[in-house]
Every structure is written in C-alpha cells, then in structure tokens.
Scaffold this motif. Structure first.
Motif, mmCIF file in Angstrom:
data_model
loop_
_atom_site.group_PDB
_atom_site.id
_atom_site.type_symbol
_atom_site.label_atom_id
_atom_site.label_comp_id
_atom_site.label_asym_id
_atom_site.label_seq_id
_atom_site.Cartn_x
_atom_site.Cartn_y
_atom_site.Cartn_z
ATOM 1 N N UNK A 154 -8.471 32.711 48.476
ATOM 2 C CA UNK A 154 -7.855 33.003 47.359
ATOM 3 C C UNK A 154 -6.073 33.112 47.548
ATOM 4 N N UNK A 155 -5.429 33.348 46.352
ATOM 5 C CA UNK A 155 -3.798 33.565 46.845
ATOM 6 C C UNK A 155 -3.105 34.499 47.665
ATOM 7 N N UNK A 156 -3.000 35.421 48.432
ATOM 8 C CA UNK A 156 -2.691 36.210 48.822
ATOM 9 C C UNK A 156 -1.344 36.688 48.759
ATOM 10 N N UNK A 157 -0.605 38.115 49.926
ATOM 11 C CA UNK A 157 0.952 38.230 49.391
ATOM 12 C C UNK A 157 1.253 37.193 50.947
ATOM 13 N N UNK A 158 0.813 36.583 51.682
ATOM 14 C CA UNK A 158 0.935 36.188 52.713
ATOM 15 C C UNK A 158 1.426 35.054 52.355
ATOM 16 N N UNK A 159 0.141 34.001 51.259
ATOM 17 C CA UNK A 159 0.517 33.285 50.898
ATOM 18 C C UNK A 159 1.318 32.629 49.709
#
Length: 419
Positions: free
Chosen positions: A377-382
């Motif tokens: 899933x798209x996270x803040x890190x990605x």
C-alpha cells in the motif's frame, strides 16, 4: 409608683430583651450549618450510544459535556437523567418540620447562587470533569464522537474563511454526482477515489441486501455495475429529502498519499483507459524526444511528468476524479456532512460509523486491497520517495494545489520546507 416597682419592671424588660437576643442567635447559628451550605452536584448530560441489533447487552453510558455540539452523528442519543430523589425518611422529616422546610428553601437559594461542584465554565457552557474510562468500549465511542465534532468544526471554519459564497449556492445535481445512496439504512456516501471507496461501496451493497458478504463482490461489479444509485439520478424533491434526512458521510486521505496512490495504480500498471487517454497526452507534451512506442501506447509516464500535467493550467486533458480535490468532488462547504472519516484511521472510524447506523453486527469494513493486492500500500514513506523526484518549487506548487484539502481536513504539511 414606688421606686421598687419601677426597678422590677426595668429588670423584666431587660431580661426579655436578653432572652429574645439569645433565641435569635441560636436560630442564626442553626441556619449556618456547614452541611447545609455544601452545593449539590448538578447531574451532567449523558451520552448514550445505542447498541446494534445483534443481541448484545447495552453499552454503559458515560457522562460528558452538558452542552453537546450540534450536528451529532446519528445513533448518538443524548439523555438528561432524572434528578435524584430524596430518601423517604428525609422527605417525611421535611414534611413534618416547618423549620426544616425553611432550611431547605434557604439551601436551594444558596445553590442557585453558587457554581455546581465539579464543573468549570468555558465558552458559555459547563463541562463535568468525569472522564470516560479510556479502555472501555463506551469510552472509545465517546472519544470518537468528540473527534468527529472536532473534524467538522475545522471543516466548517475553513469553509467560512475561504468559501464564504458556498453557503449561498443551491445544491445542483452536479454537486451530488459522486454521492451514492443506500435507502435501507438511510446513508449517503460521497466517493473519494483512493480513500477506500471500493470497499465502502461493497459495504453499501451489503447494507442494501444486494450481497451477503463484501468478499463476494468483484471489482468490476463495484465500479461498473448499476446496483448502487447515485443521488443525482433522483428528482429534485428526492435529492433534497435525502440530503435533509439521511446520514451523509465521506472518507478522506492525506492529499499527497492519495495522489501517489492514484499515480501508481493508473500509470505503473497496464490500463486500457489511462494510458491511451492521459498517458499519450502527457508524454507528447512533457517528454522531449518521446519514442514512437511511448507515444503510441501512452505507457511509461514518470511521476515528474505527471506532476507537470497536474500543475499545468492548460493541461492537455481534463481533470480526473482520482486526483481531483475533495472540495470539488464532495462539496463539503455546501453539503453538511454528518460523518468525516479518514483513511489513516479507517478501521476505527468505519467501526464507529457502522455502529452509529445500526448495521448488522457481522458486517465489518473489508481489510483486503482491492487492486494489485501483491503490491505494498502507498504509505508516507513511499510518498516521500516519489516526491523526492520533484524540485522544491514543484512540491510547493503541488501543496498549493491541494491547500484547501490540507486545511479543511486538518492534515499537516508533508515537508518542512513548504510554506
């Protein structure tokens, strides 16, 4: 009259004055009983959260604010408890003693003039200091309810400050074109792509009786079927009636994360619509010396090229719902939403909302990833990795593009160099 008789009369008068003075002093002392001066605590307002129809016992109530904010989510029942009744023995004693009645009246007069014990004044209302137990179920519901009030307050203030003219507009079918209707539980859901919309539409279909489980509903059925009606398909009377009586809700997501999620989904995987329609136009305009193959298929768009398209006031193709502003998709300054959930706290917010509308006890929000399930899933890190490909000016302009969404839904600036 003899002198002796006059002296006796003066002595009697003096004794009478002393007796009346002593009696008055005793009466004054008895009325100043410190027990009688202590104010009674005024019962606070209770937030009673209705149980679901699943056979479980009633959840205990917790005492909260006496003057609750308006616009409470449906399903929260605010009740003022009855005043405590005096014990029978005390009531009988009061009925049989005039002095006791006078003392009680004096006590009630004093209580009216004194602040209630355990309360504090603030903004014109009083709040009891009795806090719900943080680990109890009822305490969690109360905390979530208060969080909802804060989210709606921030949203209303942003609208009042920047979209003052919205309150004067009439709702048109265009404003409600992204709102889905579930009539059995009287729910209106505004679809915000990349913020859990696929799974929310699955939940609505189960609520409507169109499926027995969210796991049984395929992606194409969710997005390309006609099982769920949109609000703009009703006549004006039907639109107005549902807006005024149904529970209106939307779920939002951190704007940069939502943008990166949309880019990964639409441009980093084969797509028969976004590549030929958006990809080809983006590559033709923003990639110098684009290959014939790229121009033919529209595949291989890079994130900086996508951002160039997004920020171009003369963009070669129009806006798309997957990266459009929430303020445009759902018109939150025009439509007064009852519930504002966030993708970042999806499971907790979804459980609370389903509880409020009295959904079946076995219905929960799905946890599975709708598309590209093997991909993280798209996270803040990605998200930070993708935005690291941009210049500081591009990051600032992208933040400006989504500024109203950041402000309205109280998201922090994602980068420290943004202003």
């Amino acid at each position: 009259m003899t002198p002796r008789l006059g002296t006796m009369r003066l002595a009697c008068m003096f004794s009478s004055i002393l007796l009346f003075g002593a009696a008055g002093l005793l009466l004054f002392i008895s009325l100043q009983d410190p027990v009688e001066l202590s104010p009674e605590q005024v019962p606070g307002m209770k937030l009673s959260i209705r149980p679901q129809h699943d056979g479980h016992s009633r959840i205990p109530t917790e005492r909260v604010t006496r003057d609750p904010p308006s616009g409470s989510p449906r399903g929260l029942q605010l009740q003022v408890p009855d005043q405590p009744r005096p014990h029978a023995k005390a009531a009988a004693a009061a009925a049989g003693s005039p002095l006791r009645l006078r003392r009680q009246r004096r006590r009630r007069l004093l209580i009216k003039k004194m602040p209630a014990a355990g309360t504090a004044r603030g903004n014109g209302s009083s709040e009891t200091f009795v806090q719900p137990r943080p680990h109890s179920t009822a305490g969690r519901w109360v905390s979530l309810h208060q969080g909802q009030q804060e989210r709606k307050r921030v949203m209303r203030e942003a609208c009042a400050k920047y979209r003052a003219s919205s309150s004067r507009k009439a709702v048109t079918p265009r404003h409600v074109s992204r709102i889905f209707v579930e009539d059995r539980h009287r729910v209106l859901y505004c679809e915000v792509p990349k913020a859990g919309c696929s799974n929310w539409k699955r939940v609505l279909m189960v609520l409507a009786g169109l499926a027995s489980s969210t796991a049984d509903i395929q992606h194409n059925t969710v997005h390309y079927g006609s099982a769920l009606k949109r609000l703009d398909t009703f006549d004006r009377q039907g639109i107005v009636r549902r807006l005024s009586t149904y529970t209106k809700m939307l779920f939002v997501r951190e704007p940069f994360e939502r943008l990166v999620s949309a880019f990964r989904d639409k441009f980093e995987h084969p797509n028969s619509y976004y590549h030929p329609v958006f990809g080809k136009a983006i590559l033709a305009r923003y990639r110098a010396n684009a290959s014939r193959e790229a121009l033919r298929t529209g595949s291989g768009v890079q994130f900086p090229e996508f951002i160039q398209y997004l920020l171009d006031v003369h963009r070669p193709v129009g806006m798309d719902i997957h990266w459009d502003h929430v303020s445009r998709l759902c018109s939150p300054c025009l439509i007064d939403y009852d519930f504002v959930g966030k993708f970042e706290s999806m499971q907790e917010d979804a459980d609370f909302f389903l509880h409020l509308i009295r959904a079946p006890g076995n219905l929960t929000f799905p946890r599975f990833k709708d598309r590209h399930s093997q991909e993280a899933r798209t996270t803040s890190r990605i998200t930070r990795e993708y935005f690291a490909q941009l210049s500081s000016l591009q990051r600032q302009r992208t933040y400006d593009f989504y500024y109203m969404d950041y402000l309205m839904f109280n998201y922090s600036k994602p980068f420290s160099d943004l202003y």
